[in-house]
Design a protein around this motif. Structure first.
Motif, short mmCIF file in Angstrom:
data_model
loop_
_atom_site.label_atom_id
_atom_site.label_comp_id
_atom_site.label_asym_id
_atom_site.label_seq_id
_atom_site.Cartn_x
_atom_site.Cartn_y
_atom_site.Cartn_z
N ASP A 186 0.83 -1.20 0.00
CA ASP A 186 0.00 0.00 0.00
C ASP A 186 0.87 1.26 0.00
O ASP A 186 0.54 2.24 -0.67
CB ASP A 186 -0.92 -0.03 1.21
CG ASP A 186 -1.96 1.08 1.17
OD1 ASP A 186 -2.57 1.27 0.12
OD2 ASP A 186 -2.15 1.75 2.20
N CYS A 187 1.97 1.21 0.74
CA CYS A 187 2.87 2.36 0.78
C CYS A 187 3.51 2.60 -0.59
O CYS A 187 3.64 3.75 -1.05
CB CYS A 187 3.96 2.14 1.82
SG CYS A 187 3.38 2.15 3.52
N LEU A 188 3.90 1.55 -1.28
CA LEU A 188 4.58 1.70 -2.57
C LEU A 188 3.61 2.04 -3.70
O LEU A 188 3.94 2.86 -4.56
CB LEU A 188 5.34 0.42 -2.92
CG LEU A 188 6.83 0.40 -2.56
CD1 LEU A 188 7.00 0.26 -1.05
CD2 LEU A 188 7.56 -0.73 -3.26
N HIS A 189 2.46 1.42 -3.71
CA HIS A 189 1.59 1.51 -4.88
C HIS A 189 0.26 2.22 -4.63
O HIS A 189 -0.49 2.45 -5.59
CB HIS A 189 1.30 0.11 -5.41
CG HIS A 189 2.54 -0.68 -5.72
ND1 HIS A 189 3.40 -0.35 -6.75
CD2 HIS A 189 3.08 -1.77 -5.11
CE1 HIS A 189 4.41 -1.22 -6.77
NE2 HIS A 189 4.24 -2.08 -5.78
N GLY A 190 -0.04 2.51 -3.39
CA GLY A 190 -1.31 3.16 -3.10
C GLY A 190 -2.46 2.19 -2.94
O GLY A 190 -3.59 2.59 -2.69
N HIS A 191 -2.18 0.91 -3.10
CA HIS A 191 -3.20 -0.13 -2.89
C HIS A 191 -2.50 -1.36 -2.35
O HIS A 191 -1.37 -1.67 -2.74
CB HIS A 191 -3.96 -0.46 -4.17
CG HIS A 191 -3.07 -0.82 -5.34
ND1 HIS A 191 -2.59 -2.10 -5.53
CD2 HIS A 191 -2.57 -0.06 -6.33
CE1 HIS A 191 -1.84 -2.11 -6.62
NE2 HIS A 191 -1.80 -0.90 -7.12
N GLY A 192 -3.17 -2.02 -1.44
CA GLY A 192 -2.54 -3.17 -0.79
C GLY A 192 -2.72 -4.46 -1.56
O GLY A 192 -3.16 -4.48 -2.70
N GLY A 193 -2.38 -5.53 -0.90
CA GLY A 193 -2.45 -6.86 -1.50
C GLY A 193 -1.35 -7.70 -0.90
O GLY A 193 -0.25 -7.20 -0.66
N SER A 194 -1.65 -8.94 -0.66
CA SER A 194 -0.68 -9.83 -0.02
C SER A 194 -0.52 -11.11 -0.82
O SER A 194 -1.47 -11.88 -0.95
CB SER A 194 -1.12 -10.15 1.42
OG SER A 194 -0.26 -11.12 2.00
#
Length: 205
Positions: free
Chosen positions: A99-107
């Motif tokens: 989320d910090c890098l791309h503005g959206h999360g995901g795991s």
């Protein structure tokens, strides 16, 4: 490798030689007492900032370098100020870092674990069905045999009489379930072998 502010780092975490999960953090920078990092901590239950020594930082590897480090750090600082809460499924350490890098999360870890659970459920269900119904079953069939009465005269004249016989045949449902379980095991093996995160490249030596 010298890490830069905003870098997304990762390391093997947990027990059993780190086979349970991986831990992800955002590298903030070096200062007089060590290395500042921001992470979504399972133990703290929220996003926190910590200082790591050189030895503590040593296990970490670069996972991804942001295109805009300032924006990445700004998002990390915002999550820190908001005390964003930890969620194993929806907002874990990896989700936070992405989320910090791309503005959206995901795991990737959650997606991979979900895939394993789905395949395990499928294989287990098929195997249980196969075990319950069996691979073979018996059937009763009626066959006509020569009539041996009257010293075989009736048989000679072509007379027959029906006899019920029990025969063993393959069970369609059991065979189908066993085939499904075997196919699921093959898919599961391929998933485990080739479904690894391509960004994780460990150093050797």
């Amino acid at each position: 490798m010298a890490f830069q502010p905003g870098d997304h780092l990762w390391k093997k975490g947990g027990r059993l030689s780190g086979k349970i999960y991986d831990h992800h953090i955002i590298y903030k920078g070096r200062h007089a007492t060590g290395h500042a990092i921001i992470e979504n901590s399972f133990r703290a239950g929220r996003v926190v900032q910590k200082t790591l020594s050189d030895e503590q930082l040593k296990p970490y590897e670069l996972y991804e370098r942001p295109g805009n480090a300032d924006r990445c750090l700004s998002r990390a600082e915002a999550a820190l100020a908001e005390c964003r809460k930890y969620s194993l499924i929806f907002y874990n350490c990896e989700t936070f870092a992405n989320d910090c890098l791309h503005g959206h999360g995901g795991s990737f870890q959650v997606r991979r674990a979900t895939g394993h659970v789905a395949l395990l459920t499928s294989v287990s269900s098929a195997a249980a069905t196969s075990a319950a119904v069996g691979l073979v079953t018996t059937q009763h069939v009626v066959i006509n045999v020569p009539d041996k009465g009257a010293f075989g005269v009736w048989a000679y004249l072509g007379y027959t009489h029906p006899v019920v016989k029990k025969i063993v045949v393959s069970h369609p449902l059991g065979i189908a379930a066993a085939s499904g379980a075997a196919c699921g095991c093959c898919i599961w093996s391929c998933f485990a072998l080739f479904g690894r995160d391509p960004r994780k490249r460990r150093r050797h030596g």
